[in-house]
Design a protein around this motif. Structure first.
Motif, short mmCIF file in Angstrom:
data_model
loop_
_atom_site.label_atom_id
_atom_site.label_comp_id
_atom_site.label_asym_id
_atom_site.label_seq_id
_atom_site.Cartn_x
_atom_site.Cartn_y
_atom_site.Cartn_z
N SER A 225 6.58 8.05 -4.75
CA SER A 225 5.24 6.99 -4.04
C SER A 225 5.93 6.66 -2.59
O SER A 225 7.56 6.15 -2.71
CB SER A 225 5.61 5.49 -4.48
N HIS A 226 5.61 6.64 -1.72
CA HIS A 226 5.88 6.76 -0.31
C HIS A 226 5.01 4.87 0.19
O HIS A 226 3.79 5.34 0.02
CB HIS A 226 5.55 7.37 0.64
N THR A 227 5.86 3.65 0.92
CA THR A 227 5.58 2.73 1.49
C THR A 227 4.44 3.28 2.37
O THR A 227 5.35 3.70 3.26
CB THR A 227 6.25 1.72 1.10
N LEU A 228 3.13 2.88 3.39
CA LEU A 228 2.20 2.89 4.01
C LEU A 228 2.99 1.96 5.30
O LEU A 228 3.26 0.58 5.25
CB LEU A 228 1.04 3.55 3.26
N VAL B 140 -1.56 12.62 -4.89
CA VAL B 140 -2.94 12.01 -5.78
C VAL B 140 -3.70 10.59 -5.33
O VAL B 140 -4.51 10.70 -6.51
CB VAL B 140 -2.51 12.37 -6.99
N TRP B 141 -3.14 10.55 -4.55
CA TRP B 141 -3.37 8.52 -4.26
C TRP B 141 -2.69 8.81 -2.75
O TRP B 141 -1.62 8.78 -2.44
CB TRP B 141 -3.27 7.67 -4.75
N ASN B 142 -3.82 8.74 -2.25
CA ASN B 142 -3.47 7.94 -0.59
C ASN B 142 -3.70 7.08 0.44
O ASN B 142 -3.74 6.69 0.91
CB ASN B 142 -4.90 8.88 0.02
N GLY B 143 -3.21 6.48 -1.10
CA GLY B 143 -2.76 4.42 -0.58
C GLY B 143 -4.48 3.40 -0.63
O GLY B 143 -4.21 2.56 -1.06
N THR B 144 -5.91 4.53 -0.79
CA THR B 144 -6.99 3.83 -1.46
C THR B 144 -7.30 4.52 -2.23
O THR B 144 -8.56 3.75 -2.80
CB THR B 144 -7.74 3.36 0.32
N LYS C 223 0.90 -1.18 0.04
CA LYS C 223 0.19 0.00 0.24
C LYS C 223 0.44 1.34 -0.13
O LYS C 223 1.50 1.55 0.67
CB LYS C 223 -1.00 -0.28 1.45
N VAL C 224 0.70 2.15 -0.74
CA VAL C 224 1.49 3.40 -0.69
C VAL C 224 0.44 4.89 -1.42
O VAL C 224 -0.75 4.37 -1.91
CB VAL C 224 2.25 3.10 -2.59
#
Length: 747
Positions: A744-747, A711-715, A701-702
């Motif tokens: 991207s950053h891994t959550l 632009v994308w919060n992971g979901t 999940k990123v």
């Protein structure tokens, strides 16, 4: 040096010059280091070389100009004559020439072999300082590798007695298994003692050689000085090393593979009047001076191989054209090649596979039904990369007629599948089968998709619907009749249902026949059954058959590497296997002679597939050059002429990659870096383009940001951006021209 500018999809020379170079120091050591400075490292020769971002030029194998010199004297043998002086005189060193003296015919001649360091091609020049009153005949023989240069240790079916140092470029004298009956392969220089000293130029070019062996025929002596080569490949590229597109990554081996593919295609690019017309008559010497029918005589074409066959082939261009677009951007050479083939169409729509040069090619006019599909593919790729709607319009009638011919051989028996039996056109790239095959039908399904897109671009909505509907029908027929669920692979054909070839399964993935699950299973089958010491075999050794035997074939191996990069796999394992296949098979080729260009084929023992006859600079082997740019770096056109493009990186275990892709609008550049915590992609695109940028998720999940804005919060997408995710990548669409950063950053 010249500077090249791009204008409407072509290269325009701005200024010109010629540089004499030593081939092993092409760009890495083009200039002498300053006093006390360390010499520049060379990725081709220095063990442990570490790629440096932005430093791609040391990998370029092409010369900076069109005159090159040998780099060393490989061997000297007096045999029944004598060699007096320093052999390095042939390298232009020292003040005295080298004297060769013959005591009889060529079987006793002294031999001096020069090494150009890599595969080259063109016309040899020799400085002759003097000669006996009645001089011996002066010959030069050529070979792409030491292993297959005719010598007492490797006689080449008797070639060593009449053309020492040569491999077999002539067709067919000396083909493996046939006796070599006359000197078909050495080139002869006319020595006139009254006109010496003089620099003599070969009257014929030789395409594809690394080693040149000087020998004499008859008694007498000659004094020889510097030898050089008029490098005649890529003749319209005044500075062949001035690539318009490039690739670089954290892996030195993959970088070398990219540039070897680009150079191989350059070495296959020649003026259209330098083809081979074959077979030769008994006693006929080597020559490459035939005109390709239908080609502009003032322009280049791209031959299948530099040494032989030296004709234009539809299937080889399927690899060579994209490599050209992505490296030199020599679009006129592609245009001329495609046009020459299109002009040969037969009245019923059939497209000959190759240039109809000479009697042999005429005899094969209807042999290769597979290659009709490549004709359509090549014109679609041309439209996609160049956006040249006028070129498409010119050859549109030929495309529709070719498709009608293919449809006619599909509709014969009610299976919904093509079979070439009724047309007696059963040849392939490396085997023969007249059945209802997965491979051929997958290529036809892709043609239907391509024609649907081309028809739509021409405003023909009805035609587009017809082609798209047929594509669906062929896809269903393949999956219902040729997929073996128990084995987890696609069959060779309905007639040979227990063999599961490399080409069938790779093509099913690449053309969208296979679902995600079937793609993964098909690739796993090949991994378990076809992979061997030097790469992936054409068919598993456990399922040989009369149609296809196990061997290493670069064309479908390129398809397999690309297919593995195409299989959705969040873990990245499939993509790592693709790069492993590249390092194993193409890395093996680069570890052997000539160590710079890619091979036509290989045997089970890893040797070239047809011994001395094998072409070792064969453009259809350059598939990884395409895959590394379009899939690993990730830059692909998605609309005509890159008006739409995508950058979807496939790391495959690499830590970084970067490169530049020439387009009709200007260069698209991309650079990415992967880490344990995320991924960063930077890209720049010119006006007139709209792109899609993506980052791989690694199955995690990123959170994704474009130019610093999430632009994308992971979901889900946020901020109104057009974002999609499929578990493998997160993609951001409708990205305008200019410079952008996607992270991207891994959550």
């Amino acid at each position: 040096m010249i500077h090249l500018s791009r204008h409407r999809g072509t290269l325009a020379a701005v200024s010109a010059g010629v540089t004499v170079i030593s081939m092993l120091t092409v760009n890495a050591a083009a200039a002498q280091p300053a006093h006390g400075a360390q010499p520049a490292k060379n990725p081709w020769t220095d063990t442990g070389y570490q790629p440096r971002q932005g430093d791609w030029r040391p990998y370029v194998l092409a010369p900076r100009g069109h005159v090159v010199e040998p780099v060393s004297v490989s061997s000297v043998s007096a045999r029944g004559g004598s060699v007096q002086g320093d052999p390095k005189a042939l390298l232009g060193k020292g003040s005295k020439p080298l004297r060769l003296t013959g005591s009889g015919d060529r079987t006793q001649s002294p031999l001096v072999t020069l090494d150009f360091g890599k595969d080259v091609g063109g016309k040899i020049r020799i400085r002759v300082a003097g000669a006996s009153k009645t001089p011996p005949r002066l010959h030069v023989c050529f070979s792409e590798s030491k292993q297959f240069a005719a010598s007492p240790a490797q006689s080449n079916n008797g070639e060593d007695a009449v053309a020492p140092g040569c491999d077999t470029a002539n067709i067919w004298n000396g083909y493996p298994g046939q006796p070599y009956t006359y000197d078909a392969d050495s080139h002869t220089f006319t020595v006139d003692p009254a006109k010496l000293p003089a620099t003599l130029t070969d009257s014929q070019l030789r395409g594809g050689f690394r080693y040149a062996t000087v020998f004499l025929d008859g008694p007498g002596w000659v004094d020889l000085g510097a030898v050089s080569l008029d490098f005649s490949a890529a003749p319209k590229q005044s500075d062949p090393a001035a690539y318009q597109g490039w690739f670089l990554s954290s892996d030195n081996e993959l970088n070398k593979i990219w540039y070897s593919g680009a150079y191989t295609v350059q070495l296959d690019t020649w003026m259209s009047d330098t083809a081979k017309s074959w077979p030769y008559q008994t006693g006929e010497a080597d020559h490459s001076d035939a005109q390709v029918p239908g080609a502009d005589p003032g322009q280049e074409v791209i031959f299948d191989g530099a040494k032989r066959d030296r004709v234009v082939w539809q299937g080889d261009l399927a690899i060579q054209a994209p490599v050209t677009y992505l490296s030199t951007d020599d679009v006129p050479a592609v245009d001329n090649s495609l046009s020459s083939l299109a002009s040969q169409q037969l009245p019923d729509g059939y497209m000959p596979a190759e240039s109809l040069v000479g009697p042999h090619n005429q005899d094969e006019i209807r042999t290769y039904g597979e290659y009709v599909t490549w004709f359509v593919y090549n014109h679609y790729e041309h439209w996609l990369y160049t956006g040249d709607q006028a070129y498409l319009a010119k050859w549109w009638p030929q495309l529709t007629k070719a498709m009608a011919w293919l449809e006619s051989v599909r509709s014969q028996d009610g299976t919904g599948l093509i079979s070439f039996a009724s047309a007696n056109s059963c040849g392939h790239y490396g085997y023969s089968d007249c059945g209802h095959e997965t491979y051929v039908n997958a290529l036809y399904k892709r043609n239907l998709d391509e024609m649907a897109a081309l028809a739509a671009s021409r405003g023909d909505a009805a035609g587009a619907r017809t082609y798209a509907g047929r594509a669906g029908d062929v896809k269903d027929a393949i999956n219902s009749q040729l997929w073996d669920a128990s084995t987890g692979a696609y069959r060779l054909s309905t007639e040979i249902p227990t063999a599961y070839p490399q080409d069938a399964n790779a093509a099913a993935v690449l053309t969208g026949i296979a679902s995600s699950d079937r793609s993964a299973r098909a690739m796993e089958y090949l991994r378990k059954n076809n992979w061997s010491t030097y790469g992936s075999l054409t068919v598993s050794p456990s399922t040989p058959n009369a149609s296809i035997q196990p061997f290493y074939e670069p064309l479908p191996s390129g398809f397999e590497a690309s297919a593995r990069l195409d299989v959705p796999d969040p873990s990245g394992a499939e993509q790592q296997q693709a790069l492993q296949l590249m390092r194993t098979f193409w890395g093996h080729q680069l570890s052997e002679d000539p160590g710079s260009t890619l091979w036509e084929k290989a045997n089970l023992d890893g040797d070239p597939g047809i011994a001395q006859f094998t072409s070792l600079a064969h453009g259809w082997a350059a598939g990884p050059t395409i895959s590394l740019t379009t899939q690993v770096l990730g830059v692909q056109p998605t609309a005509a002429g890159f008006s739409g493009y995508s950058i979807v990186p496939t790391p495959g275990g690499l830590t970084w990659a970067q490169g530049s892709v020439p387009t009709p609008h200007g260069a698209i550049t991309a650079s990415w870096r992967s880490s344990a915590h995320g991924f960063t992609l930077t890209a720049s695109a010119p006006r007139g383009t709209v792109g899609e940028l993506a980052v791989p998720t690694g199955g995690h999940k990123v959170r994704v940001a474009l130019d610093g804005r999430t632009v994308w919060n992971g979901t889900r997408a946020v901020g109104g951006a057009q974002v999609s995710a499929d578990g493998t990548t997160v993609r951001v669409g409708h990205v305008g021209p200019g410079h952008h950063t996607l992270t991207s950053h891994t959550l």
